[in-house]
Design an enzyme around this catalytic site. Structure first.
Site, mmCIF file in Angstrom:
data_model
loop_
_atom_site.group_PDB
_atom_site.id
_atom_site.type_symbol
_atom_site.label_atom_id
_atom_site.label_comp_id
_atom_site.label_asym_id
_atom_site.label_seq_id
_atom_site.Cartn_x
_atom_site.Cartn_y
_atom_site.Cartn_z
ATOM 1 N N CYS A 65 -26.965 43.332 2.801
ATOM 2 C CA CYS A 65 -27.265 42.433 3.918
ATOM 3 C C CYS A 65 -26.759 41.021 3.636
ATOM 4 C CB CYS A 65 -28.781 42.406 4.142
ATOM 5 S SG CYS A 65 -29.304 41.195 5.372
ATOM 6 N N TYR A 196 -21.562 40.194 14.738
ATOM 7 C CA TYR A 196 -22.522 41.149 15.299
ATOM 8 C C TYR A 196 -22.419 41.188 16.825
ATOM 9 C CZ TYR A 196 -24.731 41.611 10.732
ATOM 10 O OH TYR A 196 -24.975 41.884 9.416
#
Length: 356
Positions: A65, A196
């Site tokens: 992440c 994203y």
């Protein structure tokens, strides 16, 4: 951080097809002005203040992440390894939670937790938001103190000074804070979150808007970094850490998987040199695990990659080639020094998982 990597894109997408991130966090803080050994001050979750106390907290993260990677880098640069332990979840998970499946018996060896979700439920039963990393966990209660990643990182820099290593750099210098914050005001929405917004856009118009904003900002950064070694001032700051964790994933993941494919970072001279410079700086590349990064994105995001097949490429060895950015001047750690080698075997990136 609450990202599409933590729960399904449908839970993050607006009705008009644009990816919208859930930004709801547990906003408690760990601060130096609460006496060590005391209970947290305050009665309302999200506004409580906990004491800075060596050995009391565990940073739960995942190398996959980018938001958690920021905290891993800050902790290492500040030398907080002895004060705050590190728990690492595996790169793949289901809709419910990150899982400590890298550890024996699939349990974190310090807390005994199998799922990070358990620590959230210990604090707030039936916690309704994303089970996100990074999260700081109180060891006595095995419950989450905060998952507000941005404030957490600031507090590691500004509140934990009593436990910083000798030579720890100033990552958020007073004289540059306004400029750092201004940069974040457009880099975060268009680059860090912009990839994203490209990858999880639910229609063509939303995708193209995110794509255009992403590349406008990357071109802007390319121009800025042509004449300066770091984003702000003459040394590394939190601004560089924030950008690094996106750039280092770009060619391996975002370019193809998220359809952010106008160019690769390796095709942009200033950004490519800047990325190599940071990657080769202690605390940055030595915390990156590319097999975990790729396994996470390509395996977890089955709506984007239904087969779960993980690509073998690209060749990332170029990250280790000379960058010559030192010719622009500056000192990586300013008046500070580089962190030493990683001494805890459990915190070393496995051999073959880096860029070599």
């Amino acid at each position: 951080m609450s990202t599409a990597t933590d729960f399904t894109p449908a839970q993050n997408a607006s009705t008009d097809g644009e990816f919208v991130r859930d930004a709801t966090y547990i906003n408690d803080r760990v601060v130096a002005d609460v006496p060590a050994g005391s209970d947290p001050v305050g009665e309302k979750i999200g506004e409580m203040r906990w004491p800075v106390e060596a050995g009391r907290y565990r940073l739960m993260a995942a190398r996959a992440c980018p938001w958690a990677s920021r905290s891993i880098i800050v902790r290492r640069l500040m030398g907080l390894e002895d004060a705050i332990s590190l728990g690492l979840a595996g790169p793949t998970h289901d809709i419910n939670s990150w899982v400590f499946d890298l550890d024996p018996d699939e349990r974190d060896p310090v807390t005994g937790l199998h799922r990070l979700q358990e620590a959230y439920f210990n604090r707030i039963p039936d916690y309704p938001h994303g089970i996100t990393v990074p999260a700081l966990v109180d060891l006595p209660t095995k419950s989450v103190v905060t998952n507000a990643y941005q404030q957490l990182n600031f507090d590691l820099v500004t509140e934990w000074t009593a436990f910083h290593r000798e030579g720890a750099p100033d990552l958020y210098p007073e004289e540059h804070r306004d400029e750092i914050d201004e940069l974040d005001s457009w880099i975060y929405p268009t680059v860090n979150n912009g990839v994203y917004r490209c990858g999880f856009a639910a229609d063509q118009e939303a995708y193209e808007e995110a794509y255009d904003e992403l590349w406008a900002s990357l071109d802007r950064l390319e121009e800025r970094l042509t004449t300066r070694r770091y984003l702000v001032g003459d040394s590394i700051t939190v601004a560089d850490i924030r950008l690094f964790t996106t750039l280092v994933r770009f060619d391996a993941v975002y370019h193809g998987h998220f359809k952010a494919n106008r160019s690769k970072i390796s095709e942009m001279p200033a950004l490519w040199g800047y990325l190599r410079d940071l990657f080769q700086t202690p605390g940055f590349g030595d915390t990156c695990d590319f097999p975990q990064i790729k396994a996470h994105y390509y395996n977890v995001h089955r709506d984007v990659n239904p087969t779960g097949v993980i690509p073998k490429g690209p060749d990332l060895s170029g990250l280790l080639t000379p960058h010559h950015r030192e010719e622009l001047g500056g000192r990586p750690f300013g008046d500070g020094t580089a962190p030493g080698p990683i001494t805890d075997p459990s915190e070393r990136v496995p051999e073959g998982h880096g860029a070599a």
